[in-house]
Design a protein around this motif. Structure first.
Motif, PDB file in Angstrom:
ATOM      1  N   GLY A 175       0.824  -1.212   0.000  1.00  0.00           N
ATOM      2  CA  GLY A 175       0.000   0.000   0.000  1.00  0.00           C
ATOM      3  C   GLY A 175       0.852   1.253   0.000  1.00  0.00           C
ATOM      4  N   GLY A 176       1.930   1.250   0.774  1.00  0.00           N
ATOM      5  CA  GLY A 176       2.836   2.395   0.791  1.00  0.00           C
ATOM      6  C   GLY A 176       3.499   2.608  -0.560  1.00  0.00           C
ATOM      7  N   GLY A 177       3.871   1.514  -1.227  1.00  0.00           N
ATOM      8  CA  GLY A 177       4.476   1.623  -2.546  1.00  0.00           C
ATOM      9  C   GLY A 177       3.515   2.193  -3.573  1.00  0.00           C
ATOM     10  N   VAL A 178       2.249   1.770  -3.494  1.00  0.00           N
ATOM     11  CA  VAL A 178       1.232   2.310  -4.407  1.00  0.00           C
ATOM     12  C   VAL A 178       1.068   3.813  -4.199  1.00  0.00           C
ATOM     13  CG1 VAL A 178      -1.235   2.292  -4.964  1.00  0.00           C
ATOM     14  CG2 VAL A 178      -0.034   0.131  -4.620  1.00  0.00           C
ATOM     15  N   LEU A 179       0.983   4.238  -2.934  1.00  0.00           N
ATOM     16  CA  LEU A 179       0.824   5.664  -2.635  1.00  0.00           C
ATOM     17  C   LEU A 179       2.031   6.478  -3.085  1.00  0.00           C
ATOM     18  CD1 LEU A 179      -0.889   5.640   0.880  1.00  0.00           C
ATOM     19  CD2 LEU A 179      -1.873   6.369  -1.286  1.00  0.00           C
ATOM     20  N   LEU A 180       3.223   5.927  -2.908  1.00  0.00           N
ATOM     21  CA  LEU A 180       4.427   6.634  -3.350  1.00  0.00           C
ATOM     22  C   LEU A 180       4.404   6.869  -4.854  1.00  0.00           C
ATOM     23  CD1 LEU A 180       7.441   5.143  -1.335  1.00  0.00           C
ATOM     24  CD2 LEU A 180       6.445   7.423  -1.150  1.00  0.00           C
ATOM     25  N   GLY A 199      19.178   2.793   1.945  1.00  0.00           N
ATOM     26  CA  GLY A 199      20.569   3.165   2.166  1.00  0.00           C
ATOM     27  C   GLY A 199      20.786   3.823   3.521  1.00  0.00           C
ATOM     28  N   GLU A 200      19.778   4.587   3.993  1.00  0.00           N
ATOM     29  CA  GLU A 200      19.882   5.242   5.294  1.00  0.00           C
ATOM     30  C   GLU A 200      19.503   4.325   6.441  1.00  0.00           C
ATOM     31  OE1 GLU A 200      17.239   8.488   4.862  1.00  0.00           O
ATOM     32  OE2 GLU A 200      18.508   9.592   3.445  1.00  0.00           O
ATOM     33  N   GLY A 201      18.987   3.145   6.131  1.00  0.00           N
ATOM     34  CA  GLY A 201      18.575   2.219   7.175  1.00  0.00           C
ATOM     35  C   GLY A 201      17.196   2.510   7.738  1.00  0.00           C
ATOM     36  N   THR A 202      16.433   3.407   7.065  1.00  0.00           N
ATOM     37  CA  THR A 202      15.089   3.740   7.545  1.00  0.00           C
ATOM     38  C   THR A 202      14.132   2.576   7.354  1.00  0.00           C
ATOM     39  OG1 THR A 202      15.482   6.057   6.956  1.00  0.00           O
ATOM     40  CG2 THR A 202      13.200   5.408   7.361  1.00  0.00           C
ATOM     41  N   ILE A 203      14.273   1.846   6.271  1.00  0.00           N
ATOM     42  CA  ILE A 203      13.453   0.660   6.018  1.00  0.00           C
ATOM     43  C   ILE A 203      14.370  -0.513   5.719  1.00  0.00           C
ATOM     44  CG2 ILE A 203      11.505   2.010   5.137  1.00  0.00           C
ATOM     45  CD1 ILE A 203      12.329   1.169   2.307  1.00  0.00           C
ATOM     46  N   GLY A 204      13.863  -1.706   5.971  1.00  0.00           N
ATOM     47  CA  GLY A 204      14.613  -2.912   5.662  1.00  0.00           C
ATOM     48  C   GLY A 204      14.378  -3.354   4.232  1.00  0.00           C
ATOM     49  N   LEU A 205      15.140  -4.337   3.792  1.00  0.00           N
ATOM     50  CA  LEU A 205      15.021  -4.794   2.405  1.00  0.00           C
ATOM     51  C   LEU A 205      13.684  -5.480   2.137  1.00  0.00           C
ATOM     52  CD1 LEU A 205      18.584  -6.154   1.539  1.00  0.00           C
ATOM     53  CD2 LEU A 205      17.466  -4.087   0.693  1.00  0.00           C
ATOM     54  N   THR A 206      13.129  -6.171   3.144  1.00  0.00           N
ATOM     55  CA  THR A 206      11.837  -6.816   2.940  1.00  0.00           C
ATOM     56  C   THR A 206      10.745  -5.772   2.718  1.00  0.00           C
ATOM     57  OG1 THR A 206      12.483  -8.703   4.299  1.00  0.00           O
ATOM     58  CG2 THR A 206      10.135  -8.380   3.929  1.00  0.00           C
ATOM     59  N   ALA A 207      10.754  -4.725   3.539  1.00  0.00           N
ATOM     60  CA  ALA A 207       9.792  -3.636   3.351  1.00  0.00           C
ATOM     61  C   ALA A 207      10.010  -2.963   2.001  1.00  0.00           C
ATOM     62  CB  ALA A 207       9.913  -2.622   4.485  1.00  0.00           C
ATOM     63  N   ALA A 208      11.279  -2.818   1.589  1.00  0.00           N
ATOM     64  CA  ALA A 208      11.579  -2.217   0.286  1.00  0.00           C
ATOM     65  C   ALA A 208      11.044  -3.094  -0.846  1.00  0.00           C
ATOM     66  CB  ALA A 208      13.079  -2.015   0.133  1.00  0.00           C
ATOM     67  N   ALA A 209      11.134  -4.414  -0.689  1.00  0.00           N
ATOM     68  CA  ALA A 209      10.602  -5.322  -1.709  1.00  0.00           C
ATOM     69  C   ALA A 209       9.093  -5.145  -1.848  1.00  0.00           C
ATOM     70  CB  ALA A 209      10.932  -6.768  -1.350  1.00  0.00           C
ATOM     71  N   TYR A 210       8.395  -5.047  -0.704  1.00  0.00           N
ATOM     72  CA  TYR A 210       6.951  -4.804  -0.770  1.00  0.00           C
ATOM     73  C   TYR A 210       6.661  -3.458  -1.426  1.00  0.00           C
ATOM     74  CZ  TYR A 210       6.513  -8.706   2.527  1.00  0.00           C
ATOM     75  OH  TYR A 210       6.568  -9.938   3.132  1.00  0.00           O
ATOM     76  N   GLY A 211       7.508  -2.469  -1.141  1.00  0.00           N
ATOM     77  CA  GLY A 211       7.345  -1.163  -1.770  1.00  0.00           C
ATOM     78  C   GLY A 211       7.514  -1.235  -3.277  1.00  0.00           C
ATOM     79  N   VAL A 212       8.472  -2.039  -3.746  1.00  0.00           N
ATOM     80  CA  VAL A 212       8.677  -2.229  -5.191  1.00  0.00           C
ATOM     81  C   VAL A 212       7.432  -2.861  -5.818  1.00  0.00           C
ATOM     82  CG1 VAL A 212       9.971  -3.547  -6.918  1.00  0.00           C
ATOM     83  CG2 VAL A 212      11.185  -2.321  -5.099  1.00  0.00           C
ATOM     84  N   TYR A 213       6.845  -3.848  -5.132  1.00  0.00           N
ATOM     85  CA  TYR A 213       5.607  -4.442  -5.647  1.00  0.00           C
ATOM     86  C   TYR A 213       4.527  -3.359  -5.786  1.00  0.00           C
ATOM     87  CZ  TYR A 213       7.678  -8.884  -3.989  1.00  0.00           C
ATOM     88  OH  TYR A 213       8.502  -9.955  -3.759  1.00  0.00           O
ATOM     89  N   GLY A 214       4.380  -2.554  -4.722  1.00  0.00           N
ATOM     90  CA  GLY A 214       3.365  -1.506  -4.755  1.00  0.00           C
ATOM     91  C   GLY A 214       3.621  -0.475  -5.831  1.00  0.00           C
ATOM     92  N   ASN A 215       4.900  -0.142  -6.057  1.00  0.00           N
ATOM     93  CA  ASN A 215       5.240   0.821  -7.114  1.00  0.00           C
ATOM     94  C   ASN A 215       4.738   0.349  -8.476  1.00  0.00           C
ATOM     95  OD1 ASN A 215       6.546   2.275  -5.157  1.00  0.00           O
ATOM     96  ND2 ASN A 215       8.607   1.722  -5.795  1.00  0.00           N
ATOM     97  N   ASN A 216       4.915  -0.931  -8.742  1.00  0.00           N
ATOM     98  CA  ASN A 216       4.503  -1.458 -10.043  1.00  0.00           C
ATOM     99  C   ASN A 216       2.993  -1.525 -10.176  1.00  0.00           C
ATOM    100  OD1 ASN A 216       6.924  -2.563 -11.819  1.00  0.00           O
ATOM    101  ND2 ASN A 216       7.494  -2.858  -9.686  1.00  0.00           N
ATOM    102  N   ILE A 217       2.290  -1.802  -9.083  1.00  0.00           N
ATOM    103  CA  ILE A 217       0.827  -1.765  -9.138  1.00  0.00           C
ATOM    104  C   ILE A 217       0.346  -0.334  -9.344  1.00  0.00           C
ATOM    105  CG2 ILE A 217      -1.290  -2.133  -7.805  1.00  0.00           C
ATOM    106  CD1 ILE A 217       0.080  -4.498  -6.453  1.00  0.00           C
ATOM    107  N   GLY A 218       0.967   0.614  -8.636  1.00  0.00           N
ATOM    108  CA  GLY A 218       0.573   2.006  -8.758  1.00  0.00           C
ATOM    109  C   GLY A 218       0.774   2.570 -10.149  1.00  0.00           C
ATOM    110  N   SER A 219       1.736   2.017 -10.887  1.00  0.00           N
ATOM    111  CA  SER A 219       1.993   2.528 -12.247  1.00  0.00           C
ATOM    112  C   SER A 219       0.858   2.195 -13.205  1.00  0.00           C
ATOM    113  CB  SER A 219       3.313   1.934 -12.780  1.00  0.00           C
ATOM    114  OG  SER A 219       3.179   0.548 -13.029  1.00  0.00           O
ATOM    115  N   CYS A 220      -0.079   1.335 -12.791  1.00  0.00           N
ATOM    116  CA  CYS A 220      -1.196   0.947 -13.655  1.00  0.00           C
ATOM    117  C   CYS A 220      -2.353   1.941 -13.599  1.00  0.00           C
ATOM    118  CB  CYS A 220      -1.721  -0.436 -13.259  1.00  0.00           C
ATOM    119  SG  CYS A 220      -0.518  -1.769 -13.413  1.00  0.00           S
TER     120      CYS A 220
END
Length: 311
Positions: A175-180, A199-220
């Protein structure tokens, strides 16, 4: 009131831009140009390569997908030819993650729209091409208006805090990735922010992976809106874009841990790993569908039925 006006204006520009671009493209495409485009997209592989190159040059898979919908809507391309371009656009957009500094200035769209409308009014020779260009500029301006309205509802830092707190919660992360993507008007720009946060350590790689999924859904989002007002074949192109990214997320989601490990093998630092995840997701999604492009096209035709196949 501003929110509703922005949403209404954005939707109007998207749909109206499609109609104007379709009218311009029908006039500007001579038999020679149509033949060249047909040869470039004759097979799914050729279409994929052309789409990847086009999205990389334009630095926007959204722009290329909208243009593809317009070309299919104007009957310059068939649905199956447009499908190859959409598959390639998902790959070509990966170049943007590494070239975010080349993102085109957003303030240039309105002058471009005004200039193309003026050219269409004043010059008979340039009218057809100017109509196509003004339609495209109107569609992209509509995307920006919609994104600005959504940005007013949820600022980027709020979404960032949501992503940071998401941890291993896929619903919150996606959901966060879609909103971004809504906020930044670009899945690649949103991925760029994920890279910085990782890179700053604010989010982990797993959360970043979910964000990438959301980014691609949001592009639709643009495909969903424009496809609703398009002819049958163009509706199928829009549906193919949506289905491709949704299916990719559903396939990748159960294997997110392996996905993160694979990205860790490709790159050393966290930012580069997020870029690798973005690239791997789009590469695998498009290349996995390509050998079965005919079956995928048949599935889309089944989901968007109609008499004229436009295939």
């Amino acid at each position: 009131m501003y929110f509703f006006l922005s949403v209404a204006g954005g939707l109007g520009l998207l749909v109206g831009g499609l109609l104007v671009m379709r009218a311009g493209l029908r006039r500007v495409f001579s038999p020679a140009l149509a033949g060249l485009l047909g040869r470039l997209t004759m097979t799914p592989w050729r279409g994929l390569l052309a789409g990847a190159a086009g999205a990389a040059l334009m630095q926007s898979s959204t722009a290329l997908t909208l243009m593809t919908v317009g070309l299919v809507s104007a009957e310059c391309l068939s649905f199956r030819q447009g499908l190859g371009l959409v598959l390639g656009a998902n790959i070509g957009t990966c170049s943007t993650v590494g070239l975010l500094a080349l993102d085109p200035p957003r303030q240039a769209l309105v002058p471009l729209l005004a200039a193309s409308v003026l050219a269409a009014v004043l010059s008979r020779r340039l009218r057809s091409g100017a109509l196509a260009l003004s339609g495209m500029a109107a569609m992209l301006t509509g995307v920006q208006l919609l994104s600005g309205a959504l940005a007013g509802l949820s600022e980027a830092d709020t979404v960032v805090r949501w992503l940071a707190a998401a941890g291993c919660n896929p619903v919150a992360g996606i959901g966060g990735g879609v909103l971004l993507t809504f906020l930044f008007q670009s899945s690649s720009a949103a991925t760029g922010l994920l890279m910085a946060l990782a890179g700053e350590g604010t989010i982990g790689l797993t959360a970043a992976a979910y964000g990438v999924y959301g980014n691609n859904i949001g592009s639709c989002l643009s495909s969903l809106i424009v496809g609703a007002a398009a002819p049958l074949a163009a509706k199928r192109v829009a549906m193919a874009h949506i289905l491709l990214n949704l299916a990719g997320v559903l396939v990748f989601l159960p294997f997110t841990a392996l996905f993160v490990q694979a990205a860790s093998l490709v790159a050393d630092d966290f930012s580069a790993r997020v870029a690798a995840m973005h690239t791997l997701f789009n590469l695998v999604s498009s290349l996995a569908v390509l050998p079965f492009a005919g079956a995928f096209a048949s599935l889309v035709a089944l989901l968007v039925p109609g008499r004229n196949g436009g295939a």
